[in-house]
Scaffold this active site. Structure first.
Site, PDB file in Angstrom:
ATOM      1  N   CYS A   2       0.212  -1.228   0.086  1.00 33.31           N
ATOM      2  CA  CYS A   2      -0.385  -0.278   0.230  1.00 33.31           C
ATOM      3  C   CYS A   2       0.381   1.319  -0.231  1.00 33.31           C
ATOM      4  O   CYS A   2       2.072   1.850   0.208  1.00 33.31           O
ATOM      5  CB  CYS A   2      -1.204   0.271   0.840  1.00 33.31           C
ATOM      6  SG  CYS A   2      -0.255  -0.547   2.709  1.00 33.31           S
ATOM      7  N   GLU A 104      -6.804   1.814   2.305  1.00 37.46           N
ATOM      8  CA  GLU A 104      -7.540   1.568   1.314  1.00 37.46           C
ATOM      9  C   GLU A 104      -8.024   2.661   1.077  1.00 37.46           C
ATOM     10  O   GLU A 104      -9.115   3.092   1.832  1.00 37.46           O
ATOM     11  CB  GLU A 104      -7.882  -0.028   1.449  1.00 37.46           C
ATOM     12  CG  GLU A 104      -6.995  -1.160   0.845  1.00 37.46           C
ATOM     13  CD  GLU A 104      -6.538  -1.211   0.003  1.00 37.46           C
ATOM     14  OE1 GLU A 104      -6.687  -0.720  -1.219  1.00 37.46           O
ATOM     15  OE2 GLU A 104      -5.142  -1.287   0.145  1.00 37.46           O
TER      16      GLU A 104
END
Length: 137
Positions: A2, A104
């Site tokens: 990420c 996210e």
């Protein structure tokens, strides 16, 4: 991988969870770890695991500026061993990045929001990575 993650486990938790020797620096919790920051990682040196501090982001050997490391934080496992930027790092500079959760981006109505995803029932999970060692004292 990420673009940002959270790491709030304390040093003693990392030592216990990863069976690692204590670090020579103090580990501060961070809920917004970003590329280019110095982060604690778990490395295998000879017969023991150690907690070391490293720069998050891969700086390829041909780079003239370390700022490229902020863009080289993700790699596809299918092509990792064949890509020139990641090949040597995969072979010689592997480490684990302890993370308690990662962010996210989710679409909510007409805007994008970030959401912290945390694993349930675990204190800390490793994010596998290959980092160029830029040890700091």
């Amino acid at each position: 991988m990420c673009g940002r993650f959270a790491r709030y486990s304390l040093s003693r938790e990392l030592e216990r969870h990863f069976n690692a020797l204590p670090p020579s620096f103090e580990i501060q919790p961070s809920y917004n770890v970003a590329p280019t920051q110095e982060i604690p990682v778990i490395v295998q040196l000879e017969d023991a695991r150690h907690i070391k501090k490293r720069h998050w982001g891969l700086v390829p050997f041909w780079a003239k500026d370390i700022s490229i490391g902020s863009r080289m934080i993700n790699a596809r496992v299918e092509t990792l061993a064949s890509k020139p930027a990641f090949k040597a790092a995969l072979k010689h500079r592997r480490c684990l990045i302890p993370a308690n959760g990662f962010y996210e981006w989710l679409r909510h109505e007409s805007r994008m929001c970030d959401c912290l995803a945390e694993p349930s029932g675990q204190t800390c999970r490793p994010i596998g990575s290959t980092l160029r060692g830029r040890a700091t004292r």
